[in-house]
Motif scaffolding. Structure first.
Motif, PDB file in Angstrom:
ATOM      1  N   VAL A   1      57.909 100.342   5.211  1.00  0.00           N
ATOM      2  CA  VAL A   1      59.196 100.121   4.523  1.00  0.00           C
ATOM      3  C   VAL A   1      60.292 100.845   5.296  1.00  0.00           C
ATOM      4  O   VAL A   1      61.369 100.303   5.561  1.00  0.00           O
ATOM      5  N   LEU A   2      59.985 102.079   5.695  1.00  0.00           N
ATOM      6  CA  LEU A   2      60.952 102.881   6.438  1.00  0.00           C
ATOM      7  C   LEU A   2      61.311 102.196   7.756  1.00  0.00           C
ATOM      8  O   LEU A   2      62.476 102.163   8.159  1.00  0.00           O
ATOM      9  N   SER A   3      60.300 101.622   8.394  1.00  0.00           N
ATOM     10  CA  SER A   3      60.516 100.968   9.678  1.00  0.00           C
ATOM     11  C   SER A   3      61.536  99.838   9.556  1.00  0.00           C
ATOM     12  O   SER A   3      62.487  99.740  10.324  1.00  0.00           O
ATOM     13  N   ARG A   4      61.355  98.989   8.560  1.00  0.00           N
ATOM     14  CA  ARG A   4      62.292  97.874   8.390  1.00  0.00           C
ATOM     15  C   ARG A   4      63.698  98.392   8.047  1.00  0.00           C
ATOM     16  O   ARG A   4      64.699  97.898   8.558  1.00  0.00           O
ATOM     17  N   GLY A   5      63.733  99.399   7.197  1.00  0.00           N
ATOM     18  CA  GLY A   5      65.027  99.983   6.838  1.00  0.00           C
ATOM     19  C   GLY A   5      65.732 100.564   8.055  1.00  0.00           C
ATOM     20  O   GLY A   5      66.948 100.412   8.234  1.00  0.00           O
ATOM     21  N   THR A   6      64.959 101.200   8.926  1.00  0.00           N
ATOM     22  CA  THR A   6      65.511 101.833  10.131  1.00  0.00           C
ATOM     23  C   THR A   6      66.102 100.773  11.070  1.00  0.00           C
ATOM     24  O   THR A   6      67.207 100.912  11.572  1.00  0.00           O
ATOM     25  N   ILE A   7      65.343  99.721  11.293  1.00  0.00           N
ATOM     26  CA  ILE A   7      65.775  98.694  12.244  1.00  0.00           C
ATOM     27  C   ILE A   7      67.007  97.941  11.728  1.00  0.00           C
ATOM     28  O   ILE A   7      67.855  97.526  12.502  1.00  0.00           O
ATOM     29  N   HIS A   8      67.108  97.813  10.412  1.00  0.00           N
ATOM     30  CA  HIS A   8      68.271  97.119   9.856  1.00  0.00           C
ATOM     31  C   HIS A   8      69.467  98.054   9.637  1.00  0.00           C
ATOM     32  O   HIS A   8      70.548  97.605   9.265  1.00  0.00           O
ATOM     33  N   ALA A   9      69.275  99.365   9.890  1.00  0.00           N
ATOM     34  CA  ALA A   9      70.306 100.349   9.529  1.00  0.00           C
ATOM     35  C   ALA A   9      71.612 100.163  10.282  1.00  0.00           C
ATOM     36  O   ALA A   9      72.682 100.478   9.763  1.00  0.00           O
ATOM     37  N   ALA A  10      71.533  99.672  11.520  1.00  0.00           N
ATOM     38  CA  ALA A  10      72.756  99.501  12.300  1.00  0.00           C
ATOM     39  C   ALA A  10      73.347  98.095  12.147  1.00  0.00           C
ATOM     40  O   ALA A  10      74.407  97.798  12.706  1.00  0.00           O
ATOM     41  N   GLY A  11      72.667  97.263  11.409  1.00  0.00           N
ATOM     42  CA  GLY A  11      73.215  95.958  11.040  1.00  0.00           C
ATOM     43  C   GLY A  11      73.412  95.008  12.203  1.00  0.00           C
ATOM     44  O   GLY A  11      73.006  95.291  13.335  1.00  0.00           O
ATOM     45  N   PRO A  12      74.060  93.868  11.920  1.00  0.00           N
ATOM     46  CA  PRO A  12      74.228  92.837  12.952  1.00  0.00           C
ATOM     47  C   PRO A  12      75.503  93.081  13.767  1.00  0.00           C
ATOM     48  O   PRO A  12      76.327  92.188  13.944  1.00  0.00           O
ATOM     49  N   TYR A  13      75.677  94.314  14.195  1.00  0.00           N
ATOM     50  CA  TYR A  13      76.909  94.669  14.906  1.00  0.00           C
ATOM     51  C   TYR A  13      76.543  95.230  16.269  1.00  0.00           C
ATOM     52  O   TYR A  13      75.518  95.880  16.426  1.00  0.00           O
ATOM     53  N   LEU A  14      77.434  94.981  17.244  1.00  0.00           N
ATOM     54  CA  LEU A  14      77.185  95.533  18.576  1.00  0.00           C
ATOM     55  C   LEU A  14      77.667  96.975  18.588  1.00  0.00           C
ATOM     56  O   LEU A  14      78.821  97.256  18.254  1.00  0.00           O
ATOM     57  N   CYS A  15      76.790  97.852  18.969  1.00  0.00           N
ATOM     58  CA  CYS A  15      77.189  99.251  19.091  1.00  0.00           C
ATOM     59  C   CYS A  15      76.370  99.835  20.239  1.00  0.00           C
ATOM     60  O   CYS A  15      75.143  99.736  20.244  1.00  0.00           O
ATOM     61  N   GLU A  16      77.054 100.416  21.228  1.00  0.00           N
ATOM     62  CA  GLU A  16      76.341 100.880  22.433  1.00  0.00           C
ATOM     63  C   GLU A  16      75.643 102.218  22.226  1.00  0.00           C
ATOM     64  O   GLU A  16      74.760 102.579  22.993  1.00  0.00           O
ATOM     65  N   ASN A  17      76.088 102.957  21.215  1.00  0.00           N
ATOM     66  CA  ASN A  17      75.514 104.292  21.016  1.00  0.00           C
ATOM     67  C   ASN A  17      75.044 104.459  19.579  1.00  0.00           C
ATOM     68  O   ASN A  17      75.863 104.493  18.654  1.00  0.00           O
ATOM     69  N   VAL A  18      73.754 104.511  19.420  1.00  0.00           N
ATOM     70  CA  VAL A  18      73.198 104.573  18.068  1.00  0.00           C
ATOM     71  C   VAL A  18      72.103 105.639  18.017  1.00  0.00           C
ATOM     72  O   VAL A  18      71.304 105.753  18.948  1.00  0.00           O
ATOM     73  N   ARG A  19      72.104 106.406  16.950  1.00  0.00           N
ATOM     74  CA  ARG A  19      70.930 107.233  16.679  1.00  0.00           C
ATOM     75  C   ARG A  19      70.618 107.110  15.187  1.00  0.00           C
ATOM     76  O   ARG A  19      71.489 107.367  14.358  1.00  0.00           O
TER      77      ARG A  19
ATOM     78  N   THR B   1      70.621  94.620  20.415  1.00  0.00           N
ATOM     79  CA  THR B   1      70.605  95.283  19.101  1.00  0.00           C
ATOM     80  C   THR B   1      70.318  96.769  19.295  1.00  0.00           C
ATOM     81  O   THR B   1      70.102  97.229  20.422  1.00  0.00           O
ATOM     82  N   ALA B   2      70.247  97.495  18.192  1.00  0.00           N
ATOM     83  CA  ALA B   2      69.986  98.931  18.258  1.00  0.00           C
ATOM     84  C   ALA B   2      68.629  99.243  18.883  1.00  0.00           C
ATOM     85  O   ALA B   2      68.438 100.296  19.492  1.00  0.00           O
ATOM     86  N   THR B   3      67.662  98.316  18.745  1.00  0.00           N
ATOM     87  CA  THR B   3      66.349  98.571  19.355  1.00  0.00           C
ATOM     88  C   THR B   3      66.281  98.044  20.786  1.00  0.00           C
ATOM     89  O   THR B   3      65.230  98.100  21.423  1.00  0.00           O
ATOM     90  N   GLY B   4      67.402  97.521  21.287  1.00  0.00           N
ATOM     91  CA  GLY B   4      67.410  97.001  22.649  1.00  0.00           C
ATOM     92  C   GLY B   4      66.915  95.575  22.757  1.00  0.00           C
ATOM     93  O   GLY B   4      66.592  95.094  23.834  1.00  0.00           O
ATOM     94  N   GLN B   5      66.856  94.877  21.630  1.00  0.00           N
ATOM     95  CA  GLN B   5      66.443  93.471  21.649  1.00  0.00           C
ATOM     96  C   GLN B   5      67.627  92.595  22.065  1.00  0.00           C
ATOM     97  O   GLN B   5      68.725  92.723  21.517  1.00  0.00           O
TER      98      GLN B   5
ATOM     99  N   TYR C   1      59.707 102.831  20.155  1.00  0.00           N
ATOM    100  CA  TYR C   1      60.383 102.132  19.074  1.00  0.00           C
ATOM    101  C   TYR C   1      61.508 101.251  19.610  1.00  0.00           C
ATOM    102  O   TYR C   1      62.599 101.173  19.067  1.00  0.00           O
ATOM    103  N   ARG C   2      61.229 100.616  20.729  1.00  0.00           N
ATOM    104  CA  ARG C   2      62.236  99.744  21.336  1.00  0.00           C
ATOM    105  C   ARG C   2      61.622  98.380  21.647  1.00  0.00           C
ATOM    106  O   ARG C   2      60.422  98.253  21.827  1.00  0.00           O
ATOM    107  N   GLY C   3      62.492  97.388  21.689  1.00  0.00           N
ATOM    108  CA  GLY C   3      62.044  96.052  22.056  1.00  0.00           C
ATOM    109  C   GLY C   3      62.465  95.023  21.019  1.00  0.00           C
ATOM    110  O   GLY C   3      63.457  95.209  20.296  1.00  0.00           O
ATOM    111  N   ASP C   4      61.693  93.943  20.964  1.00  0.00           N
ATOM    112  CA  ASP C   4      62.026  92.827  20.086  1.00  0.00           C
ATOM    113  C   ASP C   4      61.458  93.099  18.691  1.00  0.00           C
ATOM    114  O   ASP C   4      60.278  92.879  18.437  1.00  0.00           O
ATOM    115  N   ALA C   5      62.315  93.592  17.823  1.00  0.00           N
ATOM    116  CA  ALA C   5      61.861  94.021  16.499  1.00  0.00           C
ATOM    117  C   ALA C   5      61.339  92.845  15.679  1.00  0.00           C
ATOM    118  O   ALA C   5      60.348  92.951  14.971  1.00  0.00           O
TER     119      ALA C   5
END
Lengths: 209, 743
Positions: free
Chosen positions: B312-330, B388-392, B587-591
């Motif tokens: 559950v946490l994993s899905r929440g984490t990957i969706h946390a930055a949303g469908p927006y372009l952002c070059e710097n995410v933690r 995306t935030a995971t580099g996808q 934790y990077r790639g095609d989520a």
């Protein structure tokens, strides 16, 4: 530390003993905790005294009479489901809050988990199993299929009974009437918009529009 | 296309409108016992003694404790920390300690009340803050079930370049799935035949795996059969493994069939709910409204045991930055332990929590930057080819800008906003507002999940000349059986009525994976399509089927094939498309293989006499690939919106000492027919190459965007930015009064 298991204990008074109290005191009877029932001096000759072993009653369900012995604590939904094997009527909460057990008793919607079977004697009971006549679905049933007004289907029998009863009394309901009629039938799948469509369409069908 | 995109009648429609469908409580066996669970009622402690009070003929009862377990005393899922029956330690107030069975269900209830447990209490932990502060260590070394760190670019260098730095904190509450059919299982179990259970459940093979461990039996001695299921929404994903084990243990010991159905109070109190969350955002923006960086601290309350929390946490984490372009995410994400019953799967699965926080935070940023909520989002929508935030790399056309334009039109957003603004000034008590959210939802298991699952689906010809689909994917109301039949009929070029669906029974069907994660249509539906193609190919190559054929010729071909070879059965197995790559370590790639995209608009009315918020109009626009069945799909969205309205406005779980105390349908408030206004659903279709006929996932999507759109509308109506849900009248009143005091 000792704790009692209270998950099903509601303020020390079980729902059933409460129901039993309500149901029977209204008929002039008092109930003791031991399950024995004594007639009070009500002077009402129609009062029936029920021994702890239960009472033989006749229930008229979907136009058919069934004679059976029930315990005073048994609810209508339990008797329909467990004794008459009419399992189309569902138990969702067993406390009159969800509407899954809705049946029609003498033309009124009743949450059958809140009615004792002995109180249903002499009344006309309609359940979901009674709607299909000679292989022909009731217009509300057809309409529910056509508009996909169901998903998991668990609230559906109750929802259909409330809708059918609405059309029995009001052949031309508007949206507000439909919303009002099914407000006691909770649907977690959220089929409400499709139920509204289906019932309004069934009412038109009824009138041959 | 002949069947795809058509509103065919639901497969099980007639059975459901006539009351003929058999749900778990409709099934009985001769000589059957009823079972109940005795629970601790202490949040945390050491069980000393079980006291059986007088007045009950205890010798008539089958009693099961942890000592009666033939195999392993844990619910096999991801970790092995959750016991079936407490072995001394109590970790939450609904912990199962003892099981009882008896033929008289009334006496059984009485007996349950006459068991007292003596527990030496230990100090408990009840919420996220207490757990993070390690007030007590209640799980593992540090109370943390799982932690992820998702990083892109260099967030630490972004703050000095930013024109605006905006911080915020957001909270979401627990939400009960509240399927109208409570959980239940019927079990038959003995050492000779093994264990068979029937139940209301989403994932037959989860239960299968759990029972193998519990009884220490091989796969062929465990059989799990799904009965018609009255709603799941995630609530029947992992929890049925617990009930199945309990019912089977009672059956094993008594030698009789046992029915264990939860009463509503017990179901609400004891079973899983959506994880409560606490999210902190720190966002860097340029003066033009570009998001330069996002630092997100995302924490979920997992309850007492690990269950599915890490996923559950994993899905929440990957969706946390949303469908927006952002070059710097933690994103630093943690799920922590508390002494409440474990939280679990619920439609959306972690994403509704993190998306609520992000969308509310974007609204806050828009106000500070003096941009419209729409415009700030438009300036940041991710585009095809971006990361995306995971580099996808997003390899599909992103329709968000189009969806936004259409959502604005359909909802008449600008006009309504102005109209409400002027009306609200005149009306002292009634305030209207309009708000929005934009979001995405990944379909299928996260990352390499689908590759590990290796889902398998079977298809066979019947002697009646029909085609039967063998799948463990369950019909729980969402329309699995209908869309599978459409996909098969389309691929085979035959009538929809010629397709049958096997009962999900682990003795008959292969493991097509769990019915979760919006994967049934996209992943398993694709297996249906490929199995159908194989069947057709076999019939052609064997010479029974011509190049063109009618449905009856197809049926005859099946029968002729069976006459000659006696069986026609194929299996198709999922293979991850080769372009999907995921690294579990970094934790990077095609989520996800594909995303559904959406923009939602809520129009609300607040009555400042009652502090009640009502949703008057709701516009839901989404792109979900090819829509297989427009009516079913719209029903999924409408239903999700209704649950989202509940999540945002009504559904508050009230906790006391780790226990839900409003565990009734009268005081846990879900939307009724009277609460649902207009819900207008629109689909855009952009076929996805790896989905059946181009379909993507749909089921969970609507839960993500409803609550933030409603909160956005509340802010628009009365200028109050309420950073938590549900916004019950009490909550709204509290914020409204404190605002007046503050100003």
């Amino acid at each position: 530390m000792t704790k009692k298991n209270q998950l099903t204990k509601e303020s020390g008074l079980s729902r059933r003993s409460f129901l039993k109290g309500v149901g029977l005191t209204s008929a002039g009877l008092a109930v003791t905790s031991g399950g024995e029932i004594f007639a009070e001096a009500s002077g009402d000759a129609s009062v029936k005294i029920i021994s702890p072993g239960g009472a033989t009653i006749t229930l008229e369900v979907n136009g058919k009479k069934h004679q059976l012995k029930v315990e005073p604590r048994e609810t209508l939904v339990e008797v329909l489901r467990d004794r008459l094997h009419l399992t189309g009527t569902k138990i969702g909460c067993d406390r009159g809050a969800c509407g899954a057990c809705t049946v029609i008793v003498d033309g009124k919607n009743v949450t059958s988990c809140l009615m004792l079977a002995i109180d249903a004697e002499g009344k006309s009971i309609e359940t979901i199993e009674g709607l299909e006549k000679e292989g022909e679905l009731h217009p509300v049933q057809k309409s529910f299929i056509e508009y996909d007004a169901l998903q998991c289907g668990f609230c559906t029998p109750g929802m259909i009974m409330s809708s059918k009863n609405l059309l029995d009394h009001n052949p031309s309901p508007n949206l507000a009437d439909v919303k009002h009629a099914v407000r006691g039938n909770l649907c977690r799948c959220g089929t409400y918009p499709k139920v509204f469509q289906a019932v309004l369409a069934a009412s038109k069908q009824n009138k041959g529009e | 296309m002949r069947w795809i995109g058509k509103d065919v009648p639901r497969k099980e429609g007639k059975d459901k409108v006539t009351g003929a469908s058999r749900y778990i409580d409709d099934i009985t066996f001769p000589d059957m016992l009823y079972g109940v669970t005795v629970r601790s009622e202490t949040s945390r402690g050491i069980l000393q003694r079980t006291v059986f009070e007088e007045g009950i003929p205890w010798e008539e009862f089958t009693q099961v404790t942890c000592k009666d377990i033939p195999g392993n005393n844990y619910v096999a899922l991801i970790e092995t920390d959750q016991p079936y029956l407490a072995d001394g330690k109590i970790n939450h107030p609904l912990e199962a300690v003892l099981l009882l069975a008896h033929p008289d269900k009334y006496l059984l209830q009485e007996a349950r009340r006459k068991v007292s447990l003596e527990v030496d209490p230990l100090p408990p932990v009840y919420d996220i803050e207490e757990s993070l502060n390690q007030k007590e260590i209640v799980w593992g070394k540090d109370n943390v079930f799982k932690e992820y760190l998702l990083e892109k670019g260099d967030i630490d260098q972004v703050w000095e370049k930013a024109d605006h730095i905006i911080e915020g904190e957001y909270k979401t509450g627990a939400q009960e799935q509240l399927y109208i059919e409570t959980n239940g299982i019927v079990a038959v179990a003995n050492p000779e035949e093994g264990v068979t259970v029937w139940g209301s459940l989403q994932c037959p093979y989860y239960v299968h795996k759990a029972l193998m461990a519990l009884f220490d039996l091989p796969a062929d001695k465990i059989r799990v059969i799904q009965t018609t299921t009255g709603g799941g929404f995630g609530g029947k994903e992992e929890y049925p493994s617990m009930i199945a084990g309990h019912a089977a243990l009672l059956a094993w010991k008594s030698g009789k069939p046992v029915k264990l159905i939860y009463d509503r109070l017990e179901d609400l109190a004891a079973t899983t709910k959506r994880h409560p969350s606490l999210t902190r955002h720190k966002m860097a923006l340029s003066s033009e409204g570009k998001i330069l960086g996002m630092e997100i601290d995302f924490v979920l309350d997992g309850g007492a045991y690990a269950t599915l929390s890490s996923v559950v946490l994993s899905r929440g984490t990957i969706h946390a930055a949303g469908p927006y372009l952002c070059e710097n995410v933690r994103v630093r994400a943690r799920v922590v332990a508390t002494n409440t019953p474990p939280h679990g799967a619920f439609r959306g699965f972690g994403a509704p929590q993190s998306i609520f926080a992000l969308e509310r935070h974007l609204d806050k940023a828009a106000l500070q930057l003096n941009l419209s909520k729409e415009e700030l989002r438009r300036r940041n929508f991710i585009q095809e080819g971006q990361l995306t935030a995971t580099g996808q790399v997003i390899n599909e056309k992103v329709s968000l800008a189009d969806l936004m334009t259409k959502a604005m039109e359909k909802s008449d957003f600008q006009k309504k906003k102005e109209q409400f603004h002027s009306e609200n000034k005149k009306n002292k008590y009634i305030k209207r507002g309009i708000g929005l959210s934009s979001f995405f939802h990944g379909a299928g298991f996260t990352g390499s999940g689908e590759a590990y699952l290796e889902s398998m689906l079977g298809m066979e010809a019947t002697k009646e000349g029909k085609i039967r689909i063998l799948s463990a994917s369950t019909e729980i109301g969402q329309g699995t059986n209908t869309i599978f039949s459409q996909i098969a009929a389309e691929a085979l070029g035959i009538e929809y009525d010629l397709i049958e669906i096997s009962v999900p029974d682990t003795a008959l069907v292969p493991n097509s994976g769990p019915t979760v994660a919006s994967r049934t249509c996209m992943i398993v539906g694709k297996l249906v399509e490929s199995a159908a193609i194989q069947v057709k190919e076999i019939l052609r190559q064997s010479g029974f089927l011509a190049s063109t054929y009618s449905s009856s010729e197809f049926s005859k071909a099946c029968q002729s094939y069976l006459d000659k070879f006696s069986q026609l059965r194929v299996f198709s197995k999922y293979k991850q498309p080769t372009n999907i790559k995921w690294d579990d370590q970094t934790y990077r790639g095609d989520a996800y293989g594909a995303y559904a995209w959406a923009v939602y608009v809520a129009e609300i009315k607040i009555d400042l006499r009652t502090y009640e918020t009502t949703v008057e109009d709701f516009v839901a626009l989404q792109e979900v690939g090819k829509v297989i069945h427009p009516t079913l799909a719209a029903g999924q969205i409408e239903g999700g919106v209704a649950q989202g309205i509940g999540y945002g406005l009504y559904e508050k779980v009230v906790w006391d000492k780790g226990q839900m105390i409003n565990n009734q349908m009268t005081n846990y408030i879900m939307p009724t027919s009277a609460d649902i206004g207009k819900i207008r659903v629109f689909f855009e279709e952009a076929p996805y190459a790896h989905g059946p006929a181009g379909a993507k996932g749909i089921g969970e999507l609507p839960l993500d965007g409803v609550a933030p759109a409603i909160s956005s509308a509340i802010e628009n109506a009365i200028g109050l930015d309420i950073p938590e849900i549900p916004v019950t009248p009490e909550t709204l009143h509290e914020y409204w009064v404190s605002r007046k005091v503050n100003s």
